[in-house]
Scaffold this active site. Sequence first.
Site, PDB file in Angstrom:
ATOM      1  N   HIS A   1      14.494 -20.667  56.220  1.00 49.93           N
ATOM      2  CA  HIS A   1      14.214 -20.817  57.645  1.00 49.93           C
ATOM      3  C   HIS A   1      15.468 -21.323  58.352  1.00 49.93           C
ATOM      4  O   HIS A   1      16.379 -21.867  57.720  1.00 49.93           O
ATOM      5  CB  HIS A   1      13.058 -21.787  57.857  1.00 49.93           C
ATOM      6  CG  HIS A   1      11.734 -21.186  57.508  1.00 49.93           C
ATOM      7  ND1 HIS A   1      10.614 -21.937  57.311  1.00 49.93           N
ATOM      8  CD2 HIS A   1      11.356 -19.893  57.324  1.00 49.93           C
ATOM      9  CE1 HIS A   1       9.594 -21.140  57.040  1.00 49.93           C
ATOM     10  NE2 HIS A   1      10.028 -19.895  57.025  1.00 49.93           N
TER      11      HIS A   1
ATOM     12  N   SER B   1      15.107  -9.407  59.088  1.00 47.65           N
ATOM     13  CA  SER B   1      14.950 -10.847  59.293  1.00 47.65           C
ATOM     14  C   SER B   1      13.484 -11.215  59.077  1.00 47.65           C
ATOM     15  O   SER B   1      12.591 -10.398  59.331  1.00 47.65           O
ATOM     16  CB  SER B   1      15.380 -11.236  60.706  1.00 47.65           C
ATOM     17  OG  SER B   1      16.775 -11.108  60.830  1.00 47.65           O
TER      18      SER B   1
ATOM     19  N   HIS C   1       6.015 -16.667  62.401  1.00 51.20           N
ATOM     20  CA  HIS C   1       5.536 -15.805  61.310  1.00 51.20           C
ATOM     21  C   HIS C   1       4.990 -16.630  60.137  1.00 51.20           C
ATOM     22  O   HIS C   1       5.075 -16.216  58.986  1.00 51.20           O
ATOM     23  CB  HIS C   1       6.647 -14.845  60.873  1.00 51.20           C
ATOM     24  CG  HIS C   1       7.879 -15.518  60.350  1.00 51.20           C
ATOM     25  ND1 HIS C   1       8.691 -16.309  61.117  1.00 51.20           N
ATOM     26  CD2 HIS C   1       8.432 -15.509  59.114  1.00 51.20           C
ATOM     27  CE1 HIS C   1       9.679 -16.765  60.377  1.00 51.20           C
ATOM     28  NE2 HIS C   1       9.542 -16.295  59.150  1.00 51.20           N
TER      29      HIS C   1
ATOM     30  N   THR D   1      16.321 -12.138  53.034  1.00 50.81           N
ATOM     31  CA  THR D   1      15.911 -11.702  54.360  1.00 50.81           C
ATOM     32  C   THR D   1      17.177 -11.519  55.190  1.00 50.81           C
ATOM     33  O   THR D   1      18.256 -11.997  54.835  1.00 50.81           O
ATOM     34  CB  THR D   1      14.943 -12.719  54.985  1.00 50.81           C
ATOM     35  OG1 THR D   1      15.474 -14.032  54.828  1.00 50.81           O
ATOM     36  CG2 THR D   1      13.569 -12.635  54.335  1.00 50.81           C
ATOM     37  N   GLY D   2      17.052 -10.803  56.311  1.00 52.92           N
ATOM     38  CA  GLY D   2      18.192 -10.287  57.054  1.00 52.92           C
ATOM     39  C   GLY D   2      19.298 -11.244  57.424  1.00 52.92           C
ATOM     40  O   GLY D   2      20.444 -11.078  56.997  1.00 52.92           O
ATOM     41  N   THR D   3      19.000 -12.239  58.230  1.00 46.90           N
ATOM     42  CA  THR D   3      20.040 -13.158  58.678  1.00 46.90           C
ATOM     43  C   THR D   3      20.625 -13.917  57.499  1.00 46.90           C
ATOM     44  O   THR D   3      21.854 -14.013  57.353  1.00 46.90           O
ATOM     45  CB  THR D   3      19.473 -14.147  59.718  1.00 46.90           C
ATOM     46  OG1 THR D   3      18.836 -13.412  60.766  1.00 46.90           O
ATOM     47  CG2 THR D   3      20.564 -15.015  60.304  1.00 46.90           C
ATOM     48  N   THR D   4      19.769 -14.419  56.638  1.00 44.70           N
ATOM     49  CA  THR D   4      20.221 -15.178  55.469  1.00 44.70           C
ATOM     50  C   THR D   4      21.124 -14.322  54.593  1.00 44.70           C
ATOM     51  O   THR D   4      22.197 -14.762  54.168  1.00 44.70           O
ATOM     52  CB  THR D   4      19.008 -15.693  54.664  1.00 44.70           C
ATOM     53  OG1 THR D   4      18.201 -16.513  55.518  1.00 44.70           O
ATOM     54  CG2 THR D   4      19.442 -16.488  53.452  1.00 44.70           C
TER      55      THR D   4
ATOM     56  N   ASP E   1      10.075 -11.203  55.330  1.00 45.33           N
ATOM     57  CA  ASP E   1       9.265 -11.939  54.350  1.00 45.33           C
ATOM     58  C   ASP E   1       8.273 -10.999  53.678  1.00 45.33           C
ATOM     59  O   ASP E   1       8.048 -11.069  52.470  1.00 45.33           O
ATOM     60  CB  ASP E   1       8.500 -13.092  55.017  1.00 45.33           C
ATOM     61  CG  ASP E   1       9.409 -14.188  55.541  1.00 45.33           C
ATOM     62  OD1 ASP E   1      10.510 -14.364  54.984  1.00 45.33           O
ATOM     63  OD2 ASP E   1       9.019 -14.865  56.504  1.00 45.33           O
TER      64      ASP E   1
END
Length: 152
Positions: free
Chosen positions: A19, A65, A98, A45-48, A71
């Site tokens: 997160h 993301s 989410h 996940t996208g940004t991470t 997720d």
Amino acid sequence: MELTTRTLPTRKHIALVAHDHCKQMLMNWVERHQPLLEKHVLYATGTTGNLIQRATGMDVNAMLSGPMGGDQQVGALISEGKIDVLIFFWDPLNAVPHDPDVKALLRLATVWNIPVATNVSTADFIIQSPHFNDAVDILIPDYARYLAERLK
């Protein structure tokens, strides 16, 4: 439900999720363990995933993301037996839009009995385990039997 065995391979498929308030903590953890993580296949996940790629140069299979479905994509991979370990630094002090997806992701990781870390200490325990680079058998639901029973 009947169980069967699945073997986690020596080269693990590891999902990395964090997160927003936990991304820096995950980045620090990844950088600290980069020599070990480079031997495995990484998903995020996208940004991470993009932040990890940018900071480390490691290949990361980036999903969408989290709030945009990432997720759920990771959860689908878990259900398909394509993720072996989930490192998910989630923020217990801040709700996210989410939240149902977060709960579903953790539920699927539990259903399919994969190792899950939700904080640095547990992630360290997993990656420092003498079995981390070994093939390891885990028990999972026997979906073929489950489906056969449902179709009787």
